[in-house]
Structures are given as structure tokens and as C-alpha cells.
Scaffold this active site. Structure first.
Site, PDB file in Angstrom:
ATOM      1  CB  THR A   1      -0.985   0.078   1.200  1.00 10.33           C
ATOM      2  OG1 THR A   1      -1.699  -1.146   1.310  1.00 10.33           O
ATOM      3  CG2 THR A   1      -1.985   1.203   0.994  1.00 10.33           C
TER       4      THR A   1
ATOM      5  NE  ARG B   1      -7.391  -9.241   0.768  1.00 11.02           N
ATOM      6  CZ  ARG B   1      -6.603  -8.201   1.013  1.00 11.02           C
ATOM      7  NH1 ARG B   1      -6.303  -7.353   0.068  1.00 11.02           N
ATOM      8  NH2 ARG B   1      -6.113  -8.002   2.212  1.00 11.02           N
ATOM      9  CB  VAL B   2     -12.091  -5.804  -1.711  1.00 13.55           C
ATOM     10  CG1 VAL B   2     -11.886  -4.323  -1.440  1.00 13.55           C
ATOM     11  CG2 VAL B   2     -12.567  -6.017  -3.142  1.00 13.55           C
ATOM     12  N   GLY B   3      -9.217  -5.532   0.065  1.00  8.66           N
ATOM     13  CA  GLY B   3      -8.642  -5.218   1.368  1.00  8.66           C
ATOM     14  C   GLY B   3      -9.201  -3.926   1.943  1.00  8.66           C
ATOM     15  CG  ASP B   4      -6.601  -1.743   4.494  1.00  4.68           C
ATOM     16  OD1 ASP B   4      -6.028  -2.642   3.826  1.00  4.68           O
ATOM     17  OD2 ASP B   4      -6.016  -0.700   4.852  1.00  4.68           O
TER      18      ASP B   4
ATOM     19  CB  THR C   1       0.152   0.444   5.046  1.00  2.00           C
ATOM     20  OG1 THR C   1       0.856  -0.621   4.384  1.00  2.00           O
ATOM     21  CG2 THR C   1       1.040   0.985   6.145  1.00  2.00           C
ATOM     22  N   GLY C   2      -0.979  -2.497   5.736  1.00  2.00           N
ATOM     23  CA  GLY C   2      -0.812  -3.747   6.484  1.00  2.00           C
ATOM     24  C   GLY C   2      -1.826  -4.783   6.051  1.00  2.00           C
TER      25      GLY C   2
ATOM     26  N   GLY D   1      -4.940  -6.011   5.320  1.00  2.00           N
ATOM     27  CA  GLY D   1      -6.237  -5.385   5.057  1.00  2.00           C
ATOM     28  C   GLY D   1      -7.436  -6.200   5.482  1.00  2.00           C
TER      29      GLY D   1
HETATM   30  N1  GLY Z   1      -3.539  -3.146   3.055  1.00  2.00           N
HETATM   31  C1  GLY Z   1      -3.777  -3.566   1.737  1.00  2.00           C
HETATM   32  C2  GLY Z   1      -4.455  -4.847   1.608  1.00  2.00           C
HETATM   33  O1  GLY Z   1      -4.431  -5.659   2.513  1.00  2.00           O
HETATM   34  O2  GLY Z   1      -5.046  -5.077   0.567  1.00  2.00           O
END
Ligand code: GLY
Length: 306
Positions: A163, A191-194, A214-215, A217
Site C-alpha cells: 500500500t 478479495r478486497v482489502g482495507d 497499511t498492512g 487489510g
Molecule cells: N492493506 C492492503 C491490503 O491488505 O489489501
């Protein structure tokens, strides 16, 4: 005026933010430009362009073109932009075939009645807006193709920090945050992250400040840390106090030793920066007072006294 970016690889983007903002660029244009590269604006044409999202090398950092594909070998990117002004948010998720997803997110913010578009729908919208959709092969780099082959052979995880998050405060007092990622390496398709989720991967409020995360998600989005940080700043906390308080609360809830990878940055309207992290977390800050772009390293808290 001030700017901050996640991880040391954001340094060229923060340099670029400094250059754009000091020449009067709006924070939103500056964030888009610093993330994606060249923006067609005559007033900034004398600035040398750097490409972050669209550079296959930056893909090693799990951002844009050259990022790690999903478990089927397809690159799917998430990106979002939020301007502090009420209601100004746009995002894309699981977007295929475009090396500058932040630009599509910006178009969602400015030209769509919606706020978040995903998958095929995001690509259809992007095509309508003039983006070309490239075949998946051209979205992968030698590095990410090799990593995917290794993953298929022995299910070995790729390493790297994820990120690109940037926050910019311009001369006029506009504050904007943007994030871009190719997401968890070899994730499940869809899959969708944060990152594209408002309040989780990013948040901004005019006259208050902005934050980005960041990290991991999949875990981050359970806690809405960016929203919480901005709310604490609104109640009078400094960016650093707000980041540390949110991290502390998440660590308490997960138990410190079981907490996931999480890095947080924040900026307020005075140009003060804050950060907190569960891992060693270098971030890049443009300090207007000293006019320097410097890498600062945020260390994780110790488990003692928690
Ligand atoms: N922090 C980005 C993700 O996990 O997609």
C-alpha cells in the site's frame, strides 16, 4: 503545506508532492499526480514526472502494475482517494488491466454517481472514461511472474510491504488522502482489502486532517482505524496521539502479541504528522519548516505495560 507517505519507497512520490504543492497545485491533483505520474495540467508541466503505480518496479511493493497477482495469476488492484470536503470520495476495487487505478478512483469521485466500483463494473466505467484495458500479461513484471510460479510450485508467500498511502495538505488548506495497492499476494479472486474502504484504508475531513493505513487489510477493515484517527484529531488529539491511541486500542482488543501488521499515518491542518505501527514502519514526511523530505522510522510499541 505538508505531505506524508507510507514506507520508504514513497519517497519519490513525497518529493513530487512537495514540488507540486509549493507551486500551488490542489492537494487532490497532487496526490493523483504523485501516485500515477503525468497529469494533463499545463501549470505543472515543468515538473519531472515519476511513475509509482504504473512502474512495474513499484509492483514489488505491492502497488499497481507489476504487483503480485491473485491465486489465478490475475492482477487485481484497489485504490481510493478522499478529499476532506464533505462527500468527496471515489474508489475502485479488484480492478484488472489498468496500471493507474488511482486515476480511475479519481474519476469515480468526480464523474460517477457512485463512490466505489468493483471488478468488471470498474473496468467498464474506466473504459467509458477513456482508459484502455490491457491484457493481464502486460500487467505482470518478470518479478511478479516468477513469484507467482514459485507460489504455484510450493505455495510460498511473497514478501514485501503493501500500500502506497499519500496525504497532502495544500496552500489553500485542502487536505486529500489517496491509497493504492495490488492487495494480498495470491489472494482469492475478488478479495478486497482495507485500502478502498472509507474509514479503514483512508479518511479525510476538511479543517481536521487525514489518515491512511497499511498492512493486513483483511484485519484492518474490522477496526476502521483511519476514521477513528480523524475523529480523535477532531476532538483535539495531535496526529501522533491519535495514531498511538488507535493502535493501542486495536492491540488491546486483539491482544498485543496476536496483533496483525498495521501501519498508520496522519496529518493535521497545522502540517503536523503522526504515525504508529505494529512493525518497524518507515514513512516519508515533507517538513515544510525545514523544507526537507525525510524518512522517519516508527518502531512498534513494546508489549510491556500493556
Ligand atoms: N492493506 C492492503 C491490503 O491488505 O489489501
Amino acid at each position: 503545506m505538508a505531505a506524508v507517505g507510507t514506507w520508504s519507497f514513497s519517497q519519490p512520490a513525497v518529493d513530487r508532492l512537495r514540488s507540486l504543492i509549493t507551486s500551488g497545485c490542489h492537494a487532490t491533483d497532487a496526490v493523483e499526480e504523485a501516485m500515477a505520474g503525468w497529469l494533463k495540467m499545463t501549470q505543472i508541466k515543468f515538473h519531472p514526472s515519476v511513475e509509482m503505480e504504473n512502474d512495474p518496479e513499484t509492483g514489488r511493493h505491492i502497488v499497481g502494475r507489476g504487483g503480485f497477482p491473485n491465486s489465478e495469476g490475475v492482477l487485481e488492484c484497489d485504490a481510493a482517494i478522499m478529499q476532506g470536503t464533505a462527500g468527496k470520495f471515489g474508489a475502485v476495487a479488484a480492478l484488472r488491466g489498468i496500471g493507474t487505478p488511482i486515476r480511475v478512483a479519481r474519476k469515480v469521485m468526480d464523474r460517477s454517481p457512485h463512490s466505489l466500483l468493483v471488478g468488471d463494473g470498474a473496468a467498464i466505467f474506466a473504459r467509458e472514461q477513456g482508459f484502455s484495458i490491457e491484457p493481464n500479461d502486460s500487467m505482470l513484471s518478470v518479478h511478479s511472474t516468477k513469484a507467482y510460479e514459485e507460489y504455484l510450485e510450493n505455495r510460498q508467500k511473497a514478501s514485501g510491504h503493501d500500500t502506497l498511502g499519500l496525504i497532502a495538505l495544500d496552500k489553500m488548506g485542502n487536505i486529500t488522502v489517496g491509497v493504492s495497492t495490488s492487495g494480498a499476494p495470491f489472494k482469492s479472486p475478488g478479495r478486497v482489502g482495507d485500502s478502498p474502504i472509507p474509514g479503514s484504508g483512508l479518511y479525510a475531513e476538511h479543517m481536521v486532517g487525514a489518515a491512511a493505513a497499511t498492512g493486513d487489510g483483511d484485519r484492518i477493515m474490522c477496526y476502521c482505524p483511519s476514521f477513528q484517527i480523524v475523529q480523535l484529531m477532531k476532538q483535539g488529539s495531535s496526529p501522533n496521539e491519535a495514531c498511538c491511541a488507535v493502535l493501542k486500542d486495536i492491540r488491546r482488543r486483539t491482544f498485543p502479541e496476536k496483533c496483525f501488521e498495521l501501519g498508520l499515518i496522519a496529518l493535521n491542518m497545522k502540517g503536523e504528522v503522526g504515525a504508529a505501527s505494529t512493525v518497524e514502519f518507515p514513512y516519508v514526511f515533507w517538513d515544510m519548516e525545514n523544507d526537507s523530505v525525510e524518512i522517519r522510522v516508527q518502531l512498534p510499541p513494546s508489549n510491556k505495560n500493556e
